[in-house]
Design a protein around this motif. Structure first.
Motif, mmCIF file in Angstrom:
data_model
loop_
_atom_site.group_PDB
_atom_site.id
_atom_site.type_symbol
_atom_site.label_atom_id
_atom_site.label_comp_id
_atom_site.label_asym_id
_atom_site.label_seq_id
_atom_site.Cartn_x
_atom_site.Cartn_y
_atom_site.Cartn_z
ATOM 1 N N LEU A 1 -5.670 -5.278 9.232
ATOM 2 C CA LEU A 1 -4.413 -4.753 9.780
ATOM 3 C C LEU A 1 -4.510 -4.616 11.302
ATOM 4 C CD1 LEU A 1 -2.705 -1.711 8.073
ATOM 5 C CD2 LEU A 1 -2.421 -2.185 10.467
ATOM 6 N N VAL B 1 4.042 -14.896 10.525
ATOM 7 C CA VAL B 1 3.522 -13.995 9.490
ATOM 8 C C VAL B 1 4.609 -13.145 8.833
ATOM 9 C CG1 VAL B 1 1.150 -13.762 10.314
ATOM 10 C CG2 VAL B 1 2.929 -12.357 11.330
ATOM 11 N N GLU B 2 5.810 -13.174 9.400
ATOM 12 C CA GLU B 2 6.810 -12.193 8.978
ATOM 13 C C GLU B 2 7.249 -12.341 7.527
ATOM 14 O OE1 GLU B 2 10.414 -12.095 11.214
ATOM 15 O OE2 GLU B 2 10.773 -9.984 10.705
ATOM 16 N N SER C 1 4.580 -11.371 5.000
ATOM 17 C CA SER C 1 4.370 -9.916 5.047
ATOM 18 C C SER C 1 5.465 -9.179 4.296
ATOM 19 C CB SER C 1 4.360 -9.418 6.493
ATOM 20 O OG SER C 1 3.276 -9.949 7.168
ATOM 21 N N LEU D 1 4.988 -9.624 0.556
ATOM 22 C CA LEU D 1 3.852 -8.861 0.036
ATOM 23 C C LEU D 1 4.183 -7.373 -0.033
ATOM 24 C CD1 LEU D 1 0.837 -10.591 1.825
ATOM 25 C CD2 LEU D 1 1.185 -10.410 -0.638
ATOM 26 N N ILE D 2 4.812 -6.851 1.029
ATOM 27 C CA ILE D 2 5.136 -5.422 1.046
ATOM 28 C C ILE D 2 6.166 -5.111 -0.041
ATOM 29 C CG2 ILE D 2 6.188 -3.563 2.413
ATOM 30 C CD1 ILE D 2 4.854 -4.829 4.886
ATOM 31 N N ILE E 1 4.528 -4.419 -3.361
ATOM 32 C CA ILE E 1 3.366 -3.532 -3.326
ATOM 33 C C ILE E 1 3.258 -2.658 -4.579
ATOM 34 C CG2 ILE E 1 4.305 -1.554 -2.048
ATOM 35 C CD1 ILE E 1 1.484 -2.399 -0.346
ATOM 36 N N GLY E 2 4.403 -2.280 -5.157
ATOM 37 C CA GLY E 2 4.361 -1.464 -6.376
ATOM 38 C C GLY E 2 3.609 -2.176 -7.489
ATOM 39 N N LEU E 3 3.910 -3.458 -7.677
ATOM 40 C CA LEU E 3 3.234 -4.250 -8.713
ATOM 41 C C LEU E 3 1.726 -4.332 -8.440
ATOM 42 C CD1 LEU E 3 3.368 -6.340 -11.105
ATOM 43 C CD2 LEU E 3 3.530 -8.088 -9.342
ATOM 44 N N LEU E 4 1.381 -4.489 -7.162
ATOM 45 C CA LEU E 4 -0.034 -4.666 -6.816
ATOM 46 C C LEU E 4 -0.858 -3.405 -7.095
ATOM 47 C CD1 LEU E 4 0.385 -6.636 -3.456
ATOM 48 C CD2 LEU E 4 0.257 -7.507 -5.778
ATOM 49 N N PHE E 5 -0.166 -2.251 -7.171
ATOM 50 C CA PHE E 5 -0.864 -0.997 -7.465
ATOM 51 C C PHE E 5 -1.197 -0.853 -8.950
ATOM 52 C CE2 PHE E 5 0.924 0.824 -3.463
ATOM 53 C CZ PHE E 5 -0.233 1.400 -2.990
#
Lengths: 248, 135
Positions: free
Chosen positions: B49, B66-67, B70, B73-74, B77-81
């Protein structure tokens, strides 16, 4: 036939389907307890417990099979955490103007909170491993889990501590999502939008930041900034704190 | 504040390349730090980061490179948790013994974190204002 359980396809499918069900439930019934992440976690664990009863295998071995696919999805948490550099960069004007205030507030605020959290853990008689797991919870998962694991000494103990920290981070988010607005009203925090944003990002992580964006633009920007900065501060002070308290 | 005429997003492969390069460098740095100070882990994503932020500020990486990755991915993020949440299944024994206590402590801790940061920030703002009025 059951060997499909130990391929990555199973873990990936289970992760996505339980989260999807959570999302659908949340759309129909927007109550805090139906937070998709929370539902996903509970459903996933229940499926593993159910399978463990059905197949007469210990839950740990079913988790190990799930983990083959689960780890693939978990890996993407690293680039996703790194991706927060982009919203941070977009609001670099706020960072530039207020960096000292942001850093001091989070550093002092977290230090005070750590002492209180440690005292409460002792008061409730939590075991050493659970107490360790409580300390890094202000940081987001990808940062908190490795720290929790190292403080606990790595290995099996490290895995236990980081799984408890993982749950803590999720419960943080659910609590902020459910009670955030009420707490703001009870404690009259709305007169300081910056502090409110910092607090929501720290206590509620990504989901707290989403809630902060609903409240206002400054609150939202501050929440995303705080998630990043608090990760750094947790990394700096939590291992030192754990050492001072004789946990390491 | 931002330029309104947005540039077109870079191809996905370029975005992947930037992300994986930075993560690899961050990982090497993280391993290096852990060899020197084994008790102070600096997780790879945190270094990544900081590196990505520095690359954006220095102009080495452009926002449009990168936008979109990014943002995607953000957004996920709920799924990745979810897998980290399910990892609790491996610690059910400890959870059976202490689960309720742990959850109560976490709920109190959340409120403690929220109030402690919010009040400290108010205090810092007050001190700041006083210093500025004096000078």
């Amino acid at each position: 036939m059951l060997s499909f359980l130990s391929t990555p396809f199973w873990g990936i499918f289970l992760t996505i389907i339980v989260y999807w069900i959570g999302q659908q439930l949340f759309k129909k019934f927007p109550i805090f307890i139906f937070q998709p992440l929370f539902i996903g976690m509970v459903l996933g664990i229940l499926v593993l417990i159910g399978l463990s009863g059905l197949l007469r295998q210990p839950i740990v071995s079913l988790y190990k099979q799930y983990k083959v696919g689960g780890d693939l999805i978990f890996w993407f948490l690293s680039p996703a955490t790194m991706a927060f550099a982009v919203p941070l960069y977009k609001r670099r004007d706020l960072v530039k103007r207020y960096w000292l205030r942001i850093f001091t507030s989070l550093f002092v605020g977290l230090t005070i909170a750590l002492f209180i959290i440690f005292a409460i853990s002792r008061l409730f008689g939590l075991s050493k491993i659970a107490t360790i797991a409580m300390l890094p919870q202000a940081a987001t998962t990808a940062i908190a889990l490795p720290i929790s694991s190292v403080i606990a000494g790595g290995g099996q103990l490290g895995t236990t501590a980081s799984s408890i920290t993982a749950m803590a981070v999720i419960v943080n988010a659910v609590v902020i999502y459910a009670l955030g607005s009420q707490i703001v009203r009870w404690f009259r925090l709305d007169k300081d939008p910056m502090g409110l944003g910092l607090a929501f990002g720290t206590a509620g992580h990504a989901i707290g930041s989403a809630k902060a964006i609903e409240i206002g633009e400054v609150e939202g920007a501050m929440a995303s900034i705080s998630m990043v900065v608090i990760g750094l501060i947790v990394d700096l002070i939590v291992p030192t704190f754990a050492k001072l308290m004789g946990l390491m | 504040m931002e330029n309104n005429h947005k540039k077109e997003a870079a191809p996905l492969l370029t975005q992947f390349l930037i992300f994986s390069t930075i993560l690899l460098v961050a990982n090497i740095l993280s391993i290096g730090i852990s060899l020197m100070w084994s008790e102070f882990p600096v997780p790879t994503p945190l270094i990544g980061l900081i590196l990505l932020f520095m690359a954006l500020v220095s102009g080495l990486v452009k926002l449009e490179q990168v936008e979109s990755l990014s943002t995607n991915l953000i957004g996920l993020i709920g799924l990745l948790f979810v897998p980290s949440g399910i990892s609790l299944a491996s610690s059910l024994d400890l959870f059976k013994q202490e689960g309720i206590k742990i959850i109560v402590v976490v709920i109190i801790s959340t409120v403690v974190l929220l109030l402690s940061i919010a009040y400290t920030s108010q205090l810092v703002a007050k001190i700041n204002d006083k210093l500025h009025h004096k000078s």
